[in-house]
Design a protein around this motif. Structure first.
Motif, PDB file in Angstrom:
ATOM      1  N   LEU A  89       6.763   1.910  -5.967  1.00  0.00           N
ATOM      2  CA  LEU A  89       7.052   0.787  -6.858  1.00  0.00           C
ATOM      3  C   LEU A  89       6.045   0.687  -7.984  1.00  0.00           C
ATOM      4  O   LEU A  89       6.389   0.362  -9.115  1.00  0.00           O
TER       5      LEU A  89
ATOM      6  N   GLU B 210       6.159   2.869   0.006  1.00  0.00           N
ATOM      7  CA  GLU B 210       6.990   2.494  -1.140  1.00  0.00           C
ATOM      8  C   GLU B 210       6.367   1.328  -1.899  1.00  0.00           C
ATOM      9  O   GLU B 210       6.265   1.366  -3.120  1.00  0.00           O
ATOM     10  N   ARG B 211       5.923   0.318  -1.173  1.00  0.00           N
ATOM     11  CA  ARG B 211       5.301  -0.842  -1.823  1.00  0.00           C
ATOM     12  C   ARG B 211       4.041  -0.445  -2.579  1.00  0.00           C
ATOM     13  O   ARG B 211       3.811  -0.883  -3.699  1.00  0.00           O
ATOM     14  N   ASN B 212       3.217   0.384  -1.972  1.00  0.00           N
ATOM     15  CA  ASN B 212       1.921   0.723  -2.553  1.00  0.00           C
ATOM     16  C   ASN B 212       1.980   1.778  -3.650  1.00  0.00           C
ATOM     17  O   ASN B 212       1.134   1.789  -4.534  1.00  0.00           O
TER      18      ASN B 212
ATOM     19  N   SER C 184       3.429   3.120   6.847  1.00  0.00           N
ATOM     20  CA  SER C 184       4.860   3.163   7.140  1.00  0.00           C
ATOM     21  C   SER C 184       5.583   3.498   5.843  1.00  0.00           C
ATOM     22  O   SER C 184       5.008   3.400   4.747  1.00  0.00           O
ATOM     23  N   ALA C 185       6.848   3.848   5.935  1.00  0.00           N
ATOM     24  CA  ALA C 185       7.632   4.149   4.732  1.00  0.00           C
ATOM     25  C   ALA C 185       7.658   2.937   3.805  1.00  0.00           C
ATOM     26  O   ALA C 185       7.539   3.070   2.581  1.00  0.00           O
ATOM     27  N   ASP C 186       7.820   1.746   4.364  1.00  0.00           N
ATOM     28  CA  ASP C 186       7.840   0.530   3.545  1.00  0.00           C
ATOM     29  C   ASP C 186       6.503   0.316   2.834  1.00  0.00           C
ATOM     30  O   ASP C 186       6.473  -0.028   1.650  1.00  0.00           O
ATOM     31  N   GLN C 187       5.399   0.520   3.546  1.00  0.00           N
ATOM     32  CA  GLN C 187       4.087   0.365   2.923  1.00  0.00           C
ATOM     33  C   GLN C 187       3.884   1.381   1.810  1.00  0.00           C
ATOM     34  O   GLN C 187       3.363   1.055   0.751  1.00  0.00           O
TER      35      GLN C 187
END
Length: 88
Positions: free
Chosen positions: A81, A76-78, A71-74
């Protein structure tokens, strides 16, 4: 739609590793190289596929060998960031 970054994407079924696809992949890569396009292969799932594509001049690969869908959040997190933390 024309991209600012000319590229040719090899579809997943073409990179399946079947012997009948070998000549097709080699031909597509050769044509893309002659047109000065970057080559991205989709659906790379095995080390053998990766090695074949790399040895034939493929620029980038994507597929389960490297990572499953995120996902977009994953993502970004992986990735994003982590790059920011490293100062990139």
């Amino acid at each position: 739609m024309r991209s600012d970054f000319p590229r040719k994407k090899l579809p997943g079924p073409a990179t399946s590793g079947k012997p009948s696809n070998t000549s097709l992949i080699e031909g597509i890569i050769e044509i893309a190289r002659s047109l000065k396009l970057d080559i991205i292969a989709e659906g790379v799932e095995t080390k053998a596929q990766f090695d074949f594509l790399k040895s034939h001049g493929c620029d980038q690969v994507q597929g389960y060998l490297l990572a499953g869908p995120l996902s977009a959040d994953q993502f970004e997190r992986n990735h994003v960031l982590r790059l920011r933390a490293a100062g990139s």
